[in-house]
Design a protein around this motif. Structure first.
Motif, mmCIF file in Angstrom:
data_model
loop_
_atom_site.group_PDB
_atom_site.id
_atom_site.type_symbol
_atom_site.label_atom_id
_atom_site.label_comp_id
_atom_site.label_asym_id
_atom_site.label_seq_id
_atom_site.Cartn_x
_atom_site.Cartn_y
_atom_site.Cartn_z
ATOM 1 N N ILE C 35 47.233 42.976 49.854
ATOM 2 C CA ILE C 35 45.851 43.486 49.793
ATOM 3 C C ILE C 35 45.919 45.000 49.991
ATOM 4 C CG2 ILE C 35 43.636 43.620 51.009
ATOM 5 C CD1 ILE C 35 43.848 40.673 51.638
ATOM 6 N N ILE C 36 45.229 45.725 49.105
ATOM 7 C CA ILE C 36 45.092 47.185 49.274
ATOM 8 C C ILE C 36 43.648 47.436 49.726
ATOM 9 C CG2 ILE C 36 45.227 49.425 48.124
ATOM 10 C CD1 ILE C 36 47.909 48.030 48.142
ATOM 11 N N ALA C 60 45.146 42.176 45.566
ATOM 12 C CA ALA C 60 43.694 42.463 45.533
ATOM 13 C C ALA C 60 43.473 43.884 46.039
ATOM 14 C CB ALA C 60 42.932 41.484 46.427
ATOM 15 N N VAL C 61 42.586 44.604 45.339
ATOM 16 C CA VAL C 61 42.145 45.923 45.824
ATOM 17 C C VAL C 61 40.714 45.729 46.312
ATOM 18 C CG1 VAL C 61 41.643 48.318 45.218
ATOM 19 C CG2 VAL C 61 43.593 47.138 44.140
ATOM 20 N N LEU C 62 40.481 45.967 47.609
ATOM 21 C CA LEU C 62 39.133 45.745 48.172
ATOM 22 C C LEU C 62 38.427 47.102 48.301
ATOM 23 C CD1 LEU C 62 40.046 43.202 51.036
ATOM 24 C CD2 LEU C 62 39.619 42.779 48.585
ATOM 25 N N GLU C 63 37.297 47.234 47.595
ATOM 26 C CA GLU C 63 36.532 48.493 47.650
ATOM 27 C C GLU C 63 35.158 48.169 48.242
ATOM 28 O OE1 GLU C 63 36.689 51.830 47.271
ATOM 29 O OE2 GLU C 63 34.556 51.701 47.822
ATOM 30 N N ALA C 190 42.210 51.230 37.216
ATOM 31 C CA ALA C 190 41.546 49.940 37.483
ATOM 32 C C ALA C 190 41.765 49.014 36.285
ATOM 33 C CB ALA C 190 40.050 50.167 37.723
ATOM 34 N N ARG C 191 41.536 49.561 35.097
ATOM 35 C CA ARG C 191 41.687 48.757 33.871
ATOM 36 C C ARG C 191 43.132 48.295 33.725
ATOM 37 N NH1 ARG C 191 42.657 50.856 28.610
ATOM 38 N NH2 ARG C 191 42.172 49.387 26.915
ATOM 39 N N VAL C 198 45.688 42.001 38.560
ATOM 40 C CA VAL C 198 45.248 42.434 39.899
ATOM 41 C C VAL C 198 43.731 42.219 40.000
ATOM 42 C CG1 VAL C 198 44.925 44.450 41.391
ATOM 43 C CG2 VAL C 198 47.097 44.127 40.145
ATOM 44 N N ASP C 199 43.274 41.692 41.149
ATOM 45 C CA ASP C 199 41.825 41.523 41.374
ATOM 46 C C ASP C 199 41.273 42.807 41.981
ATOM 47 O OD1 ASP C 199 41.991 39.023 40.423
ATOM 48 O OD2 ASP C 199 41.517 37.958 42.298
#
Lengths: 984, 201, 416, 96
Positions: C35-36, C60-63, C190-191, C198-199
């Motif tokens: 997780i980032i 997963a990248v959590l923003e 992101a794309r 990647v989520d």
């Protein structure tokens, strides 16, 4: 569209004629006209070209939210790009040019972009221009950059001047319309200090463009009476032509007063603009509301305007936007345009009210079509007709040459959102209202959603009274003025099914289709959609487009408008010139100049000056016939070394430190000890930062048991005083010590060389200078020249037998001339900072180049000064592993190998034979000089384990200046290592 | 101090200070500027716990106690301006070199630390109907008569230069800056006074 | 669907109805390998390189807000590698190399424009300091040129050469430096990450970090608990608050840096220029706005907005450098949150908690570092060891006395 | 932003210079065993998003060092005291 001057009406002065030019064609207008109204009065409706598609554009507003009618105003060095023609007050001889078109406004090649418009949708450039890679900088980007931008700025300095000023008031009223005037009157009558600012030349706000009555009189008359009363109040300051552009912490407002933008050139002694920083106890946001466009086909054609702007043209400027007008509205206010234009003799072909259930409203004899919409305007450079879709779906064509559109009103909330709060969506008003900003800033009138004149007047008075009461005033709550006028109601119409492109952001050519495209590609958040489509990123910052855009995005993402929310409101409300923010502090006045008391004398001696912080110091004293600075500097060094030289050192920081704990205080800020220093002696001190790195150095003398005199480097003088203040007040408040800067009380000069003593002896009263009466490091008050109180220090930066004579500053000029006179027989020579630098490098003294913010005392060969018997700033952190590791870069001397080889500061050191790489880096050269005493270039450096490598040959890398050469590390004291000259 | 007698104290503006009328040619100048020179200035910083004793010493020697923060006290031939926490300027004119410093040390040698600043500062008087608006172009201190008192004394900054500013009569102020900034500050002050019309006395 | 002029033409025919979303909008899975925390430039780049270089895609990248809403969305877009110290120079040069191939790599035109970065100097001391920096660049094969006054005058004749308080004496030029369209970097990464599985999860704020016996287990979020084996913190502008969730206290203070843009004008200034006698730097965007800034306001702030004294300070310097911009108008100012570290250099390192990695402290130089930061942080997470290029950016360097202090201002964050 | 200097009254921020967190205490003693304590004082910061005590210097005024309690999110100033008047609070615990 053929706009024209109405025979009567408007607030313009019809007896005056002002000549002006637009794109080199001459026209006339009247005093009171804006450039836009004057152009329209002359039938000119085409005023600009849009950013991307270069579509023909005319004025769409009557004020500062104008996205289209942007011109280059004035010529030559006063040219101003992107100036809103709707805000330019006409003046005699005005010259303006249209922008963003080639070769001309009528025939703009850029318009072919419209052919490619299917390709040039929002965000197209992110998907292309990537192949072939090299084309980007060579072809694609230069083309894009040339096409981008609107007006062009001039590359010449601005001839006008600008001013800054602080303002203070109990109540700041932002906006001089109905609510603002009532607020100011209420506060003024209560005796408060009031400032009222309005962006237009005349206060009155919307009232200037409306046909309404207050207390039975035309509203314009009420405005004049209100202004007269305000002008009579001593504590009220009226600021026309002034935009409050930003709200900042501490209830401080930034405002720009356009003092002389309405005249050709500012009168002598006056600034062009004045930038205010106003500290207000409380403020009223009476900025009114901005009328929203409607989104239908070709809604960007010249001749399509806000309904309020079109009636404003008639009522305020006596200009008709066209011969035959169609009004298209989704709220009550459209009817006022129909009535006012009819009254002015303009034919209003129809009023299209999109609300099927709209109540019966007074449109005079104008035919009203309810539940109908305008789907498209026909015509390119001007309006020919409108395509109307009736409530029953039937379509009809109505000929006209102007369209007045009204999509409802957005309160001008901007300032209230400059400090992080978001506006609040109001469903009934279909508008965002200001957030609750507490007692500092309160919105009133239309800005708070009170959309009728009567409500605005009452609200202005009431909100002001509440704030004043909280401030301790006793405002009288008189009955608000009586005003008639229609109620206000709106039902949103965010876009219309159209055949042609329908525009949301006029200037950036964002169409109704771009929002769903952004949502479709994942740019769903309002901020992502804004950045992807550039909605609201033009010079009008979305004043007309943001709410429509948000509504379209809501539709495309299935969210409510409140859920979509707004993007961030940021200063400046309208753009502010760089010049205003800079004020008078530009060019040579960017920073103040600091001169020593011997500056005039140095000028007479022909000194070349150099900046030293804010000071100017003589760098060298060239003489006729000398072929360059090196020759002058060499002469100065030889004179000092062989006879006597004098140098102005007044710029050193000087701090008087007294009190019972003065000695203890020095012990805690210096790394070396001070309790053993006798009165009348000086000592070299080294000051560290708390992280253990060297901060500053200088000599401190003891003038009395509890009286020390500290000197610091010129560069760190202010930082050292601040450091002392912090250490005392924040760390050791218990110490009884006092300190104050005396830098400017004393003019100080170094007198150095074998004949220094003989020179000084002629001036000093009552002492025979010798090693007993004035030994090395002596520091005492003396009297010179029969009575001047002075101080004499026997300290030497040059390595010579030298003194520093310090006299009260007003006498310094006379004293240095006396010194020159006394030393004449020894050919005394003034020397500057360059010669001083040569001598200190010859003697291996550390200075700015070595105190680079990363070196420790040990790195500089001064490790032994670090006491182990007391606590002091920086002691603990200096013991860390990385600060004491063996391979640190340490202070060392360096000399070139090979005759005539120069050294260069900033060159790096490598081991002979190593490949050039950062990993192989051994250190760098910090300072270089040509030493006349050694007849060779010499330098100082910081090299890994340098102190253990004297005599080692190294390779110097100066690739930046294309040179590599051999050199030898050596003892940093290049000249007179035994310091014999100090004590001779 | 015989030789010193012909050695006049040269103020920092030298030939730049030329009396006369400047700026907008109005009937009566909005601003009058004069130089206070030569002048004796001594900085006073009270030693720990000695505030009351120092006040008593100053009262007896000079006829005035030291002012409260932000205030000024008029003594016999000397004025005390507040200029920091337990810090003051003693200012007098017409005294010989070092005389004020010696008098203060003699009166309260171990109650405070004194430093002669007589040559360190350029001191100006700025008066006239437009004085407040002129100074408002520099200092954020509110100089409105109801706010800045008749005995007001403040340390502030104007045009990037530290300034000590005190009220001097109903429409007048006395300012001082480090002498090194004298010429630069003078250029700024007079450029800002131009629109009111000003007289250099 | 690859982006190109051909896909643009194909979609133009159908009214652009068929573009696929640039990234999915997935709900969080119960667990991921990695997780980032932080969907800004560094977080997204890290995920991209984890997938592309290390083949780790269960990421997963959590923003907490919209992707790219942090500093990547509000900076002055400058890229350069004119660094001095061995701990910095190679890292930033690798970032430059990555920039030079980025658009073709993640198939998104971020408008990487290498129009040159020129640092002006106004004194011999500054010249020598830039000579030292330029030579260090040369020693690592990085382009650098030392111009004298005439050299600067040839590039920018309209600068203030005649009436300057601190005359321009020359400048250090890195021709390969320039600007990049900042938003497009977040979108491109992101794309690229999303297309490799990647989520990228927006509106998902981390509220707690679960650690058991010194090993990281997962994160609490406003959308439920998500487990992970490895957790990378890349939340610039909020680093201290997030690190506190893991009991870490950082050598960082957060400060507001204001930046500004003028109204769009025709080409006025070609490259990036920094003023040496005051806090001001400027470049002109491809849309025509002069993008400029100067110094941080100087006080701790998370407010993403600053105050007037700094605006004046920056613009006084700007007009003193370029008198001709006096009549151009400042359109808009904004503010970002800068993690100012105690030596002006960043931190990319493991932590005392197993599986927890930290990427923070970028001061106001984070944008130019985005590619290399993602590359090295991905390596650090994937291999559980520092990458050679970011080996100096250790969290414990201050305790051991190995600060990387390019400006030599010491342990006061707002001086870097 | 305006700060109420205890001596000079209300002045705008441009007259002040910010240094950093004021909720730190310089350790007493230089024993090697105290390195963690010193490291915490010189280098580590709470850096809160919210209220904190800060060192400001009235550099453009009376040159007093001040302890300003301020919110780093809203920039609201809650209180100002002179550093010299501060009763030195007991040694703050290092972060757990």
């Amino acid at each position: 569209m053929t706009s024209f001057r109405l025979p009567t009406g408007g607030l313009v002065d019809r007896n005056t004629t002002l000549r002006f030019q637009f794109d080199a064609k001459s026209f006339t207008g009247h005093a009171g006209d804006s450039l836009a109204s004057a152009l329209l009065a002359n039938g000119v409706s085409l005023m600009g070209r849009s950013f991307k598609y270069h579509r023909p554009r005319g004025a769409v507003t009557g004020g500062s939210a104008e996205p289209n009618a942007l011109v280059e105003l004035r010529t030559g060095a006063r040219r101003e790009p992107n100036t809103r023609a709707t805000m330019v007050e006409l003046f005699e001889g005005l010259e303006a040019k249209s922008q963003n078109r080639w070769p001309s406004l009528e025939f703009d090649v850029g318009a072919i972009n419209q052919l490619a418009s299917p390709l040039l949708v929002a965000g197209f450039y992110y998907k292309t221009f990537m192949w072939p890679k090299a084309f980007w900088e060579k072809i694609y980007e230069p083309l894009i950059r040339r096409a981008a931008g609107l007006g062009s700025a001039v590359h010449a300095p601005d001839p006008d001047s600008y001013e800054k000023i602080y303002g203070h008031c109990d109540l700041l009223v932002i906006g001089g319309g109905a609510a603002g005037l009532m607020a100011a009157l209420t506060a003024g009558r209560a005796g408060a200090r009031v400032m009222i600012a309005d962006e237009h030349a005349r206060l009155g706000g919307a009232l200037l463009g409306e046909n309404e009555t207050i207390n039975g009189k035309p509203s314009i008359q009420w405005v004049q009476e209100a202004l007269a009363e305000l002008a009579s109040m001593k504590e009220v300051t009226i600021l026309p032509r002034t935009t409050v552009f930003g709200w900042f912490d501490g209830n401080i407002y930034g405002a720009l007063e356009r003092v002389n933008d309405h005249v050709a050139t500012p009168p002598e002694y006056e600034p062009r603009q004045r930038y205010w920083r106003i500290a207000a106890k409380a403020a009223i946001l009476a900025t009114g509301a901005e009328e929203r466009p409607l989104v239908f086909g070709n809604n960007d054609r010249p001749g399509v305007m806000q309904a309020s702007a079109m009636r404003g043209l008639a009522n305020r400027y006596g200009v008709a936007a066209g011969k035959s007008v169609v009004v298209f509205t989704n709220n009550h206010s459209g009817y006022a345009t129909a009535r006012d234009l009819t009254a002015a003799g303009v034919n209003v072909a129809a009023l299209i009210d999109s609300r099927a259930n709209a109540p019966k409203l007074n449109a005079g004899k104008v035919p009203v079509l309810k539940g109908a919409v305008v789907s498209d305007v026909e015509g390119s450079r001007n309006v020919k007709s409108v395509r109307v879709v009736n409530a029953d779906g039937g379509v009809e064509e109505i000929a006209c040459d102007a369209v007045a559109m009204s999509g409802g009103f957005s309160p001008v909330v901007h300032l209230s959102c400059h400090r992080g709060l978001k506006p609040v969506w109001n469903e009934k008003l279909a508008a965002f209202l200001p957030p609750d900003t507490g007692k500092e800033l309160v919105a009133a009138g239309a800005a708070a959603g009170n959309m009728t004149l009567a409500a605005a007047l009452a609200d202005g008075a009431e909100k002001a009274a509440k704030l004043l009461t909280a401030l301790g005033f006793k405002p009288k709550t008189a009955k608000p003025p009586q005003a008639d006028g229609e109620p206000y109601a709106v039902s949103p119409l965010w876009s219309v099914q159209s055949q042609h492109k329908a525009f949301v952001d006029f200037q950036n050519d964002v169409t109704a289709k771009d929002l769903p495209l952004a949502a479709r590609e994942g740019y769903k958040d309002v901020e992502l959609a804004k950045r992807y489509t550039t909605l609201g990123m033009a010079t009008d910052q979305g004043k007309l487009s943001n709410v429509n855009g948000i509504a379209l995005l809501a539709g495309a993402t299935g969210k409510s408008i409140a859920q979509v929310g707004t993007t961030t409101f940021r200063p400046n409300y309208t753009p502010v010139s760089f010049g205003a923010f800079a004020g008078p502090f530009t060019g040579h006045h960017f920073n103040p100049v600091r001169k020593t008391p011997m500056h005039a004398w140095a000028e007479e001696q022909g000194a070349v000056f150099v900046e030293a912080g804010l000071w100017y110091r003589p760098q060298w004293f060239p003489r006729a016939g000398e072929k360059g600075w090196l020759e002058s500097v060499t002469r100065e060094v030889l004179a000092a070394r062989n006879s006597v030289g004098v140098c102005d050192v007044s710029t050193l920081g000087k701090i008087d430190i007294q009190g019972p704990d003065a000695g203890e205080f020095l012990n805690r800020v210096y790394c070396n000890g001070w309790s053993t220093l006798e009165v009348g002696k000086a000592r070299y001190g080294l000051m560290l930062r708390e992280d253990g790195v060297v901060f500053d150095d200088g000599t401190t003398s003891r003038l009395g048991p509890d009286h020390f005199f500290m000197t610091t480097t010129t560069a760190n003088a202010a930082r050292v005083l601040t450091h002392l203040e912090f250490c005392h007040q924040a760390l050791w408040p218990e110490l009884d010590v006092q300190y104050v800067s005396v830098t400017e009380q004393w003019g100080q000069m170094a007198i150095a060389g074998p004949k220094a003593r003989a020179t000084l002896q002629k001036l000093v009263d009552g002492i025979t200078l010798n090693d007993e009466t004035f030994p090395y490091m002596a520091a005492r008050p003396v009297q010179i020249m029969g009575g001047i109180p002075a101080r004499l220090f026997r300290i030497s930066f040059s390595g010579e037998h030298a003194y520093e004579l310090s006299v009260p500053a007003d006498y310094a000029d006379a004293v240095i001339r006396a010194v020159m006179h006394a030393g004449a027989e020894f050919n005394i020579t003034p020397y500057g900072t360059e010669a001083l630098s040569v001598m200190r490098i010859e003697k291996g003294h550390v200075a700015g180049g070595e105190l680079n913010g990363n070196t420790t005392a040990a790195d500089l060969g001064l490790g032994r000064m670090m006491s182990t018997k007391k606590d002091y700033i920086g002691r603990m952190m200096a013991t860390r592993e990385g600060m004491t590791r063996a391979d640190r870069e340490v202070f060392v001397g360096i000399r070139p190998i090979g005759q005539g080889q120069k050294l260069s500061a900033g060159a790096h050191i490598l081991n002979v034979g190593d490949k050039v790489s950062l990993e192989a880096d051994q250190g760098y050269i910090t300072a270089v000089a040509y030493s006349p005493m050694l007849e060779s270039w010499i330098g100082l450096a910081l090299v890994q384990r340098g102190n253990k490598r004297h005599g080692e040959k190294v390779r110097v890398f100066d690739g930046l200046r294309g040179q590599h050469y051999d050199a030898e590390l050596c003892d940093p004291v290049h000249f007179d290592p035994e310091n014999r000259r100090l004590h001779v | 101090m015989s030789d010193q007698a012909q050695l006049r104290r040269i103020h920092t503006l030298g030939k730049h200070y030329v009396p006369g009328r400047y700026g907008k040619p109005v009937a009566t100048p909005g601003i009058r500027i004069s130089m206070v020179h030569p002048v004796s200035i001594v900085s006073i910083i009270t030693r720990a716990g000695k505030t009351k004793l120092l006040d008593a010493a100053m009262l007896s020697k000079f006829g005035a106690e030291l002012p409260h923060p932000g205030g000024t006290m008029q003594g016999r031939a000397v004025t005390f301006y507040w200029c920091g926490a337990e810090q003051y300027f003693a200012v007098a004119t017409g005294m010989a070199e070092g005389a004020l410093y010696d008098a203060l040390r003699q009166a309260a040698g171990d109650l405070a630390s004194f430093s002669d600043q007589s040559h360190a500062r350029m001191m100006l008087k700025v008066e006239g109907p437009a004085a407040r608006k002129l100074l408002a172009k520099g200092t954020p201190v509110d100089l409105h008569p109801n706010i800045f008192p008749e005995d007001g004394s403040a340390v502030t900054q104007m045009a990037h230069v530290g300034v000590h500013l005190a009220a001097d009569g109903p429409n007048g102020f006395v300012l001082s800056v480090f002498r090194g900034f004298g010429e630069s500050f003078w250029e700024w002050l007079t450029s800002q006074a131009a629109e009111f019309g000003y007289e250099v006395r | 669907m690859t982006y190109s002029v051909f896909s643009l033409l194909k979609n133009a025919v159908t009214g652009h109805k068929n573009w696929a979303p640039a990234w999915r909008d997935p709900a969080p899975k119960p667990a991921y390998d990695v997780i980032i925390v932080g969907g800004g430039g560094h977080g997204l780049a890290t995920a991209y390189y984890l997938a592309k270089v290390h083949g780790i895609t269960n990421v997963a990248v959590l923003e907490k807000s919209w992707l790219g809403s942090g500093n990547i969305g509000r900076n002055t877009t400058i890229i350069r590698s004119n660094y001095l110290f061995p701990g910095n120079n190679p890292f930033y040069e690798w970032s430059m190399k990555l920039w030079e191939g980025l658009e073709q790599d993640f198939n998104f035109n971020a408008m990487v424009s290498q129009r040159g970065v020129l640092n002006l100097y106004h004194s011999d001391a500054q010249r020598d300091a830039y000579a030292r920096r330029g030579n260090a660049m040369h020693m690592h094969g990085v382009d650098a040129e030392l111009l004298d006054e005439q050299g600067v005058r040839d590039m920018y004749p309209f600068f203030n050469f005649d009436d300057a308080r601190f005359p321009i004496r020359g400048g250090l030029l890195q021709r390969r430096g320039g600007t990049v369209r900042h938003d497009a970097v977040a979108w491109g990464y992101a794309r690229g990450a999303d297309s490799r599985g990647v989520d990228v999860i927006q509106n998902c704020e981390v509220t707690g970090i679960r650690i058991e016996k010194g090993v990281v287990k997962g994160v609490e979020t406003n959308r439920g608990y998500i487990a992970c084996n490895k957790l990378g913190l890349a939340a610039a502008g909020n680093s201290s608050e997030v690190a506190k969730m893991a009991g870490l206290k950082l050598p960082i203070e957060s400060h507001v840096l204001q930046a500004f843009v003028s109204e769009a004008i025709k080409p006025f200034i070609d490259g990036v220029v920094t003023y040496g006698a005051g806090h001001f730097y400027v470049s002109q965007s491809d849309k025509g706005g002069l993008v400029f800034g100067g110094d941080i306001d100087g006080y701790n702030s998370y407010a993403r907005r600053g105050n007037l004294p700094t605006v004046e300070h920056v613009i006084e310097a700007g007009v003193s450098m370029i008198p001709a911009i006096s009549r151009v108008r400042v359109l808009r100012s904004w503010g970002g949150i800068m993690d100012m570290s105690m030596d002006g250099s960043p931190i990319i390192d493991k932590t005392d908690v197993k599986g927890l990695y930290l990427n923070a402290g970028w001061c106001y130089g984070g944008f130019k570092a985005t590619p290399a930061s993602g590359w090295c942080f991905a390596h650090t997470i994937a291999k559980d060891e520092a990458h050679k290029l970011s080996a100096a950016y250790r969290l414990d360097r201050f305790k051991r006395g190995f600060a990387i202090d390019e400006k030599g201002m010491g342990a006061q964050p707002n001086l870097h | 932003m305006r700060i109420h200097c205890p001596y000079c009254g209300e002045r705008p921020a441009e007259e002040f210079t910010f240094q950093g967190d004021a909720d730190v205490r310089r350790p007493q003693g230089n024993e090697p065993s105290q390195m963690d304590e010193w490291f915490d004082y010189v280098y580590l910061r709470e850096n809160p998003r919210g209220r904190m005590k800060e060192y400001w210097h009235h550099s453009g005024g009376c040159r007093s060092w001040l302890i300003v309690e301020r919110d780093t999110d809203s920039h609201e100033v809650f209180g100002v005291t002179a550093a010299r008047e501060r009763k030195l609070s007991p040694q703050r615990k290092r972060a757990s």
